[in-house]
Design an enzyme around this catalytic site. Structure first.
Site, mmCIF file in Angstrom:
data_model
loop_
_atom_site.group_PDB
_atom_site.id
_atom_site.type_symbol
_atom_site.label_atom_id
_atom_site.label_comp_id
_atom_site.label_asym_id
_atom_site.label_seq_id
_atom_site.Cartn_x
_atom_site.Cartn_y
_atom_site.Cartn_z
ATOM 1 N N ASP A 64 0.915 -1.257 -0.146
ATOM 2 C CA ASP A 64 0.008 0.098 -0.088
ATOM 3 C C ASP A 64 1.014 1.136 -0.154
ATOM 4 O OD1 ASP A 64 -1.690 2.118 0.531
ATOM 5 O OD2 ASP A 64 -2.752 1.181 2.039
ATOM 6 N N SER A 146 -1.543 12.548 -15.730
ATOM 7 C CA SER A 146 -2.835 12.760 -16.229
ATOM 8 C C SER A 146 -2.973 13.963 -17.134
ATOM 9 C CB SER A 146 -3.996 12.756 -15.171
ATOM 10 O OG SER A 146 -5.181 13.010 -15.881
ATOM 11 N N TYR A 161 -7.776 15.747 -6.880
ATOM 12 C CA TYR A 161 -6.940 14.822 -7.859
ATOM 13 C C TYR A 161 -6.425 15.551 -8.936
ATOM 14 C CZ TYR A 161 -6.309 11.326 -11.537
ATOM 15 O OH TYR A 161 -5.460 10.587 -12.553
ATOM 16 N N LYS A 165 -2.245 15.908 -9.399
ATOM 17 C CA LYS A 165 -1.463 15.609 -10.624
ATOM 18 C C LYS A 165 -0.701 16.696 -10.994
ATOM 19 C CE LYS A 165 -2.652 11.064 -11.407
ATOM 20 N NZ LYS A 165 -1.819 10.214 -11.459
#
Length: 244
Positions: A64, A146, A161, A165
């Site tokens: 993890d 991304s 998010y 990124k």
């Protein structure tokens, strides 16, 4: 890819999507490949899609990336088994679409995304670099970024998010300079896809928008790794045809 045959690769988030296709592609290309994931049984299942020879090169490691102890243990295992890592693919990522940045009670969501997408990536990169440096290896670190690391979408609840990124974009340039100043020829690459058909976005999105397949991104990983030592693909943006 010939120069990487028999070398060691680590792929994070290897249980599905881009990570799963990437570990298969690297094992098929002749690399000893360690797929790091919380769901290691899914990495083991990928061997069924490989030849016996390639399947022997694929190893699963429970990890993890939000837990530093897991990261350290995984890299230690790779060192004990194979001496160290030559290629790192930072693929593990989280996207929590149901919660906005300003929603009440969203603290854990924010922490989960940042810990996975930024902190985990940085720590894995650190351990990979230390392994490469100790062994004087001109390795390669690849971040699965991304297009949201370069522009913020105006629709959908993307929470932190895009911010995570954007951090990956900045970290790629930061690492490039650190690797240069350290006198190494280790490469670092950011691959920034548009929408990819994975488990992360809701399935309804794929009916509405053109999208890439995970194997498209795995092919891109092979491409950047296969460039000559003098060539560094710093940023590779991949969009599906017709993306808005």
């Amino acid at each position: 890819m010939e120069r990487w045959r028999g070398k060691v690769a680590i792929v994070t988030g290897a249980s599905s999507g881009i990570g799963a296709m990437t570990v298969k592609a690297l094992a098929n290309a002749g690399m000893i490949t360690f797929g790091l994931a919380r769901r290691v049984e899914r990495v083991d299942e990928l061997k069924k899609d490989l030849s016996a020879e390639a399947a022997d090169r694929l190893h699963s490691v429970r990890c993890d990336v939000t837990k530093e102890e897991d990261i350290l243990a995984a890299f230690q295992l790779v060192e004990e088994k194979c001496g160290g890592v030559d290629v790192l693919i930072n693929n593990a990522g989280q996207l929590k679409r149901a919660v906005s940045v300003l929603d009440a009670g969203n603290t854990q969501v924010i922490r989960d995304v940042i810990e996975t997408n930024v902190v985990g990536l940085a720590l894995c990169s650190r351990e990979a670099f230390q392994s490469m440096k100790r062994r004087s290896v001109d390795g390669h670190i690849v971040h699965i970024n991304s297009i949201l690391g370069h522009t913020v979408a105006t629709t959908g609840k993307l929470n932190v998010y895009p911010a995570s990124k954007f951090a990956v974009t900045a970290l790629t340039e930061t690492m490039r300079h650190e690797l240069r100043l350290a006198g190494t020829k280790i490469k670092v690459t950011s691959i920034s896809p548009g929408l990819v058909r994975t488990e992360m976005p809701p399935s309804t999105v794929f009916a509405e928008e053109p999208c890439l397949e995970p194997e498209d991104i795995a092919d891109a990983v092979l491409y950047v790794l296969g460039t000559p030592p003098r060539v560094q693909i710093h940023e590779l943006t991949i969009k599906p045809v017709g993306e808005k």
